[in-house]
Design an enzyme around this catalytic site. Structure first.
Site, PDB file in Angstrom:
ATOM      1  N   TYR A   1     -12.332  -2.085  -3.359  1.00 17.15           N
ATOM      2  CA  TYR A   1     -12.848  -2.115  -1.991  1.00 17.15           C
ATOM      3  C   TYR A   1     -14.376  -2.066  -1.949  1.00 17.15           C
ATOM      4  CZ  TYR A   1      -8.272  -1.770   0.292  1.00 17.15           C
ATOM      5  OH  TYR A   1      -7.000  -2.027   0.780  1.00 17.15           O
TER       6      TYR A   1
ATOM      7  N   LYS B   1       0.833  -1.201   0.000  1.00 16.40           N
ATOM      8  CA  LYS B   1       0.000   0.000   0.000  1.00 16.40           C
ATOM      9  C   LYS B   1       0.878   1.267   0.000  1.00 16.40           C
ATOM     10  CE  LYS B   1      -3.985  -2.161   2.298  1.00 16.40           C
ATOM     11  NZ  LYS B   1      -4.879  -2.117   3.491  1.00 16.40           N
TER      12      LYS B   1
ATOM     13  N   ASN C   1      -1.919  -0.029   7.142  1.00 17.96           N
ATOM     14  CA  ASN C   1      -1.421  -1.354   7.537  1.00 17.96           C
ATOM     15  C   ASN C   1      -0.567  -2.034   6.466  1.00 17.96           C
ATOM     16  OD1 ASN C   1      -3.475  -2.008   5.823  1.00 17.96           O
ATOM     17  ND2 ASN C   1      -4.739  -3.066   7.321  1.00 17.96           N
TER      18      ASN C   1
ATOM     19  N   GLU D   1      -9.468 -10.289  -7.933  1.00 21.13           N
ATOM     20  CA  GLU D   1      -8.550  -9.159  -7.731  1.00 21.13           C
ATOM     21  C   GLU D   1      -7.405  -9.196  -8.742  1.00 21.13           C
ATOM     22  OE1 GLU D   1      -7.635  -9.268  -3.526  1.00 21.13           O
ATOM     23  OE2 GLU D   1      -9.577  -8.384  -3.034  1.00 21.13           O
TER      24      GLU D   1
ATOM     25  N   HIS E   1      -1.924  -5.272   1.342  1.00 16.69           N
ATOM     26  CA  HIS E   1      -3.201  -5.925   1.055  1.00 16.69           C
ATOM     27  C   HIS E   1      -2.928  -7.332   0.550  1.00 16.69           C
ATOM     28  CE1 HIS E   1      -7.215  -6.715  -0.547  1.00 16.69           C
ATOM     29  NE2 HIS E   1      -6.582  -7.278  -1.566  1.00 16.69           N
TER      30      HIS E   1
ATOM     31  N   ARG F   1       2.431  -7.206   9.062  1.00 17.29           N
ATOM     32  CA  ARG F   1       1.814  -6.077   9.768  1.00 17.29           C
ATOM     33  C   ARG F   1       2.321  -5.984  11.211  1.00 17.29           C
ATOM     34  NH1 ARG F   1      -4.235  -7.104   7.276  1.00 17.29           N
ATOM     35  NH2 ARG F   1      -4.100  -5.687   5.472  1.00 17.29           N
TER      36      ARG F   1
ATOM     37  N   PHE G   1     -15.480   3.768   7.486  1.00 18.09           N
ATOM     38  CA  PHE G   1     -14.081   4.025   7.129  1.00 18.09           C
ATOM     39  C   PHE G   1     -13.839   4.029   5.615  1.00 18.09           C
ATOM     40  CE2 PHE G   1     -14.492  -0.590   7.940  1.00 18.09           C
ATOM     41  CZ  PHE G   1     -13.957  -1.123   6.772  1.00 18.09           C
TER      42      PHE G   1
ATOM     43  N   ARG H   1      -1.983 -14.630   3.705  1.00 14.46           N
ATOM     44  CA  ARG H   1      -2.756 -13.986   4.776  1.00 14.46           C
ATOM     45  C   ARG H   1      -2.123 -14.260   6.145  1.00 14.46           C
ATOM     46  NH1 ARG H   1      -6.734 -10.045   3.726  1.00 14.46           N
ATOM     47  NH2 ARG H   1      -6.961 -10.244   5.973  1.00 14.46           N
TER      48      ARG H   1
ATOM     49  N   THR I   1      -5.790  -7.811  10.421  1.00  5.78           N
ATOM     50  CA  THR I   1      -6.080  -6.530   9.755  1.00  5.78           C
ATOM     51  C   THR I   1      -5.461  -5.364  10.524  1.00  5.78           C
ATOM     52  OG1 THR I   1      -8.126  -7.403   8.794  1.00  5.78           O
ATOM     53  CG2 THR I   1      -7.950  -4.998   8.994  1.00  5.78           C
TER      54      THR I   1
HETATM   55  P1  DAT Z   1      -7.814  -6.800   5.298  1.00  4.09           P
HETATM   56  O1  DAT Z   1      -7.006  -5.697   4.659  1.00  4.09           O
HETATM   57  O2  DAT Z   1      -7.082  -7.441   6.440  1.00  4.09           O
HETATM   58  O3  DAT Z   1      -8.353  -7.788   4.315  1.00  4.09           O
HETATM   59  P2  DAT Z   1     -10.518  -5.713   5.440  1.00  4.09           P
HETATM   60  O4  DAT Z   1     -10.739  -6.298   4.088  1.00  4.09           O
HETATM   61  O5  DAT Z   1     -11.514  -6.036   6.510  1.00  4.09           O
HETATM   62  O6  DAT Z   1      -9.076  -6.083   6.006  1.00  4.09           O
HETATM   63  O7  DAT Z   1     -10.477  -4.116   5.334  1.00  4.09           O
HETATM   64  C1  DAT Z   1      -9.796  -3.502   4.259  1.00  4.09           C
HETATM   65  C2  DAT Z   1      -8.978  -2.353   4.803  1.00  4.09           C
HETATM   66  O8  DAT Z   1      -9.838  -1.349   5.355  1.00  4.09           O
HETATM   67  C3  DAT Z   1      -8.041  -2.730   5.936  1.00  4.09           C
HETATM   68  O9  DAT Z   1      -6.811  -3.221   5.448  1.00  4.09           O
HETATM   69  C4  DAT Z   1      -7.896  -1.451   6.691  1.00  4.09           C
HETATM   70  C5  DAT Z   1      -9.232  -0.777   6.510  1.00  4.09           C
HETATM   71  N1  DAT Z   1     -10.120  -1.027   7.629  1.00  4.09           N
HETATM   72  C6  DAT Z   1     -10.780  -2.180   7.913  1.00  4.09           C
HETATM   73  N2  DAT Z   1     -11.520  -2.062   9.018  1.00  4.09           N
HETATM   74  C7  DAT Z   1     -11.338  -0.796   9.455  1.00  4.09           C
HETATM   75  C8  DAT Z   1     -11.822  -0.049  10.562  1.00  4.09           C
HETATM   76  N3  DAT Z   1     -12.662  -0.565  11.448  1.00  4.09           N
HETATM   77  N4  DAT Z   1     -11.398   1.240  10.683  1.00  4.09           N
HETATM   78  C9  DAT Z   1     -10.553   1.790   9.796  1.00  4.09           C
HETATM   79  N5  DAT Z   1     -10.061   1.136   8.718  1.00  4.09           N
HETATM   80  C10 DAT Z   1     -10.447  -0.129   8.560  1.00  4.09           C
HETATM   81 MG    MG Z   2      -9.844  -7.747   2.904  1.00  4.92          MG
END
Ligand code: DAT
Ligand code: MG
Length: 159
Positions: free
Chosen positions: A53, A13, A116, A132, A119, A106, A61, A89, A95
């Site tokens: 996304y 990222k 973080n 993706e 991805h 991470r 968020f 993963r 996350t």
């Molecule tokens: P991951 O990236 O572990 O697959 P995700 O798909 O649930 O996680 O979310 C995508 C991204 O969105 C994640 O890397 C960071 C952000 N994110 C997720 N949950 C969040 C939250 N509660 N507050 C702020 N950012 C968040």
């Molecule tokens: Mg995800």
């Protein structure tokens, strides 16, 4: 070779790019024995961010997430190997970097949920990896090649 050829989508990222972490992250996957079959240094636009996304649209968020992921270049990759999506993963950690074990990407490289570093396709979301990959790469941008040291990674590869 069929059970060694699962492909997954991974991306450093904008925070990881700015902090000079591309090399560290690529090295972890290389060291693990995974094979890179695609790599692209690129800028994500608003439209691609929304598509990528899409599952998070409407969440509180979401706007911040789109702003962040479009804020600078990313390094998009496709990695191939046995159980690649789930293994990547596991290597990423949780996350939230603050909840991620030391030794994970991470857990070693981040502190903040909103930034973080990496991805990776969700292994619990069937087909997310293929979706993706298709979203970010044309078929002719993926390279088929023999990883000569695969015989030392997979026991059932012929020496
Ligand atoms: P991951 O990236 O572990 O697959 P995700 O798909 O649930 O996680 O979310 C995508 C991204 O969105 C994640 O890397 C960071 C952000 N994110 C997720 N949950 C969040 C939250 N509660 N507050 C702020 N950012 C968040
Ligand atoms: Mg995800």
């Amino acid at each position: 070779m069929s059970h060694h050829d699962e492909r997954t989508f991974v991306m450093v990222k904008p925070d990881g790019v700015q902090r000079g972490l591309i090399g560290d992250i690529v090295a972890r996957f290389e060291d693990r024995g995974l094979k890179m079959v695609g790599g692209k240094f690129m800028q994500i636009d608003e439209e691609l961010a929304h598509e990528h996304y899409g599952e998070h649209e409407g969440k509180p968020f979401f706007d911040g997430l789109v702003d962040f992921i479009t804020s600078g270049p990313v390094f998009a990759m496709v990695w191939e190997g046995a159980d690649a999506t789930r293994q990547v993963r596991q290597m990423m950690g949780e996350t939230d970097p603050a909840e991620s074990a030391p030794g994970t990407i991470r857990g070693d490289l981040g502190l903040d949920l909103g930034q973080n570093v990496i991805h990776g396709s969700d292994h619990e979301d069937e087909g997310a990896n293929e979706r993706e990959i298709e979203l970010f790469f044309d078929e002719d941008e993926l390279v088929e090649w023999d990883q000569t040291d695969a015989v030392w990674v997979y026991e059932d590869e012929d020496h």
